[in-house]
Scaffold this motif. Structure first.
Motif, short mmCIF file in Angstrom:
data_model
loop_
_atom_site.label_atom_id
_atom_site.label_comp_id
_atom_site.label_asym_id
_atom_site.label_seq_id
_atom_site.Cartn_x
_atom_site.Cartn_y
_atom_site.Cartn_z
N THR A 68 76.73 20.56 -8.74
CA THR A 68 75.35 19.60 -9.24
C THR A 68 76.08 18.46 -9.43
OG1 THR A 68 76.52 20.51 -11.30
CG2 THR A 68 74.58 21.39 -10.24
N ILE B 2 70.74 12.02 -14.57
CA ILE B 2 71.14 12.92 -13.01
C ILE B 2 71.67 13.73 -13.15
CG2 ILE B 2 70.51 10.11 -11.91
CD1 ILE B 2 73.40 10.47 -11.31
N ARG C 134 71.00 17.18 -10.59
CA ARG C 134 70.83 16.44 -9.06
C ARG C 134 71.76 17.25 -8.32
NH1 ARG C 134 67.00 11.02 -9.62
NH2 ARG C 134 65.69 11.31 -11.27
N TYR C 135 71.45 17.12 -7.22
CA TYR C 135 72.29 17.61 -5.94
C TYR C 135 73.01 16.00 -4.77
CZ TYR C 135 72.78 22.13 -7.22
OH TYR C 135 72.94 23.25 -7.77
N LYS D 4 73.00 15.03 -2.15
CA LYS D 4 71.63 14.74 -1.04
C LYS D 4 70.51 13.99 -1.50
CE LYS D 4 69.92 19.11 -0.96
NZ LYS D 4 69.23 20.44 -0.32
N GLU D 5 70.38 14.57 -2.89
CA GLU D 5 69.34 13.80 -3.70
C GLU D 5 69.25 12.17 -4.25
OE1 GLU D 5 67.35 17.26 -5.66
OE2 GLU D 5 68.66 16.98 -6.89
N LEU D 6 70.75 11.38 -3.95
CA LEU D 6 71.38 10.47 -4.90
C LEU D 6 71.18 9.39 -3.18
CD1 LEU D 6 74.07 11.13 -6.82
CD2 LEU D 6 71.99 11.77 -7.79
N SER D 7 70.75 7.77 -4.36
CA SER D 7 70.49 7.22 -3.02
C SER D 7 72.70 6.69 -2.92
CB SER D 7 70.04 5.51 -3.64
OG SER D 7 71.05 4.76 -4.89
#
Length: 366
Positions: A93, A128, A131-132, A134-137
């Motif tokens: 994460t 965030i 989150r991981y 790959k889920e971020l810009s």
């Protein structure tokens, strides 16, 4: 976060016959934002790698504060590094990614989690944490990489083209974010880029490099308005570089004759010129006044318009000088709905204030 000064003394690096970095001296003050700027192969990334301990120098020394770290392992230098590729662990994460450097330093889990959350607050992304990557810009990932660097509170942060993979709008936003974080932390930052505008926008000082050497070191204003060599004048922003002969000197102003037609002009000089010297003068496009030519303009540079480009806020007028000894010329001024317009083929006359022209005697990199 505590910060330290950085001192480089006669640091050098060769690869066979190729001189990646000639003997270099450089001091970065505590809390300063210094940018290493230059074209590909200029030595900026080599210098950063030697400071980080990612490459071994052939000679010289690296000091962080008063401690010599020339041959110390990277993890013993109290330096954080942010690269262009974010290098986040995809299976962790965001909070775990940021806390990872603390885990490696055997910080207790609860303290590591608290400091990682603080770092997320600093980059304005507290939501965030779970989150991981790959889920971020791309912009969010770069901010996380910055937070991971900051979390263990290094005394110096090195950044190697950290915004190179971002689009223009996001890049400009991230420039503001990094400047804000620098102000809040008071960290010493050494930043590598080949982007002139980025260097001008973000830096306390710019170290402009060329062919493995420092070409000029100073504030953005120093390099932009008072370049010491033709390379600096040509590399940093757009410029008109005109050959001229010094006819007289009065304080820091000189009288000149330009080109084969010996057009009279004035410029600022730094005291290193003598009467009779052949030099160059630099006039930035926005400091070049342009009018349609008329009778009695023999005392001004003449030119013919070859192109006109409206870039939005600026209108650029490209010209061929009437004197064949002179290079092509460029004038720029704010775009207006009304006022003087120029067309291809117009014959124009050019002038400038003496304080807007700078004499250049150094030829390095030209």
């Amino acid at each position: 976060m505590s910060s330290s000064s950085l001192t480089v003394q006669k640091l050098s690096k060769r690869y066979g016959e190729f001189v990646a970095l000639a003997e270099t001296d450089l001091t970065v003050a505590e809390g300063e934002f210094l940018t290493l700027l230059g074209p590909s192969g200029s030595g900026k990334t080599t210098l950063l790698s030697l400071v980080a301990g990612l490459a071994r120098p052939d000679g010289g020394a690296v000091l962080i504060g008063t401690d010599e770290v020339t041959y110390s392992a990277p993890h013993l230098r109290d330096i954080g590094v942010v690269f262009q590729n974010y290098a986040l662990f995809p299976h962790m994460t965001i909070l775990e990614n940021i806390a990872f450097p603390l885990k490696m330093r055997k910080v207790q889990a609860e303290e590591a989690r608290r400091r990682a959350q603080e770092a997320l607050e600093m980059i304005r992304l507290p939501h965030i944490a779970q989150r991981y990557p790959k889920e971020l810009s791309g912009g969010q990932q770069q901010r996380v990489a910055l937070a991971r660097c900051m979390v263990y509170r290094p005394s110096i942060i090195l950044m190697d083209e950290p915004l190179g993979a971002l689009d223009k709008k996001l890049r400009e936003h991230m420039q503001l974010e990094i400047k804000r974080i620098h102000r809040e932390l008071g960290a010493t930052i050494v930043y590598v880029t080949h982007d002139q505008e980025e260097a001008m926008t973000m830096s306390d000082r710019i170290c402009l490099m060329n062919s493995g050497r420092i070409e000029q070191l100073g504030t953005p204003g120093d390099l932009y308005f008072r370049p010491q060599t033709l390379f600096v004048a040509d590399f940093l922003g757009e410029s008109n570089l005109l050959p001229a002969k010094v006819e007289a000197i009065a304080g820091d102003e000189i009288a000149l004759a330009i080109g084969s037609r010996a057009v009279k002009a004035r410029a600022l000089a730094d005291g290193k010129v003598s009467t009779g010297d052949t030099i160059h003068i630099m006039i930035r496009p926005q400091n070049l006044s342009i009018e349609l030519a008329k009778d009695g303009d023999d005392d001004r540079l003449g030119a013919t318009v070859t192109d006109v480009m409206v870039t939005g806020s600026l209108t650029k007028v490209y010209m061929k000088a009437s004197d064949e000894e002179l290079p092509d010329l460029l004038a720029a001024f704010p775009t207006r709905a009304s006022g003087q317009t120029f067309r291809i083929g117009n014959v124009v006359a050019l002038s400038w204030h003496g304080t807007d022209a700078v004499a250049i005697t150094g030829n390095a990199g030209a």
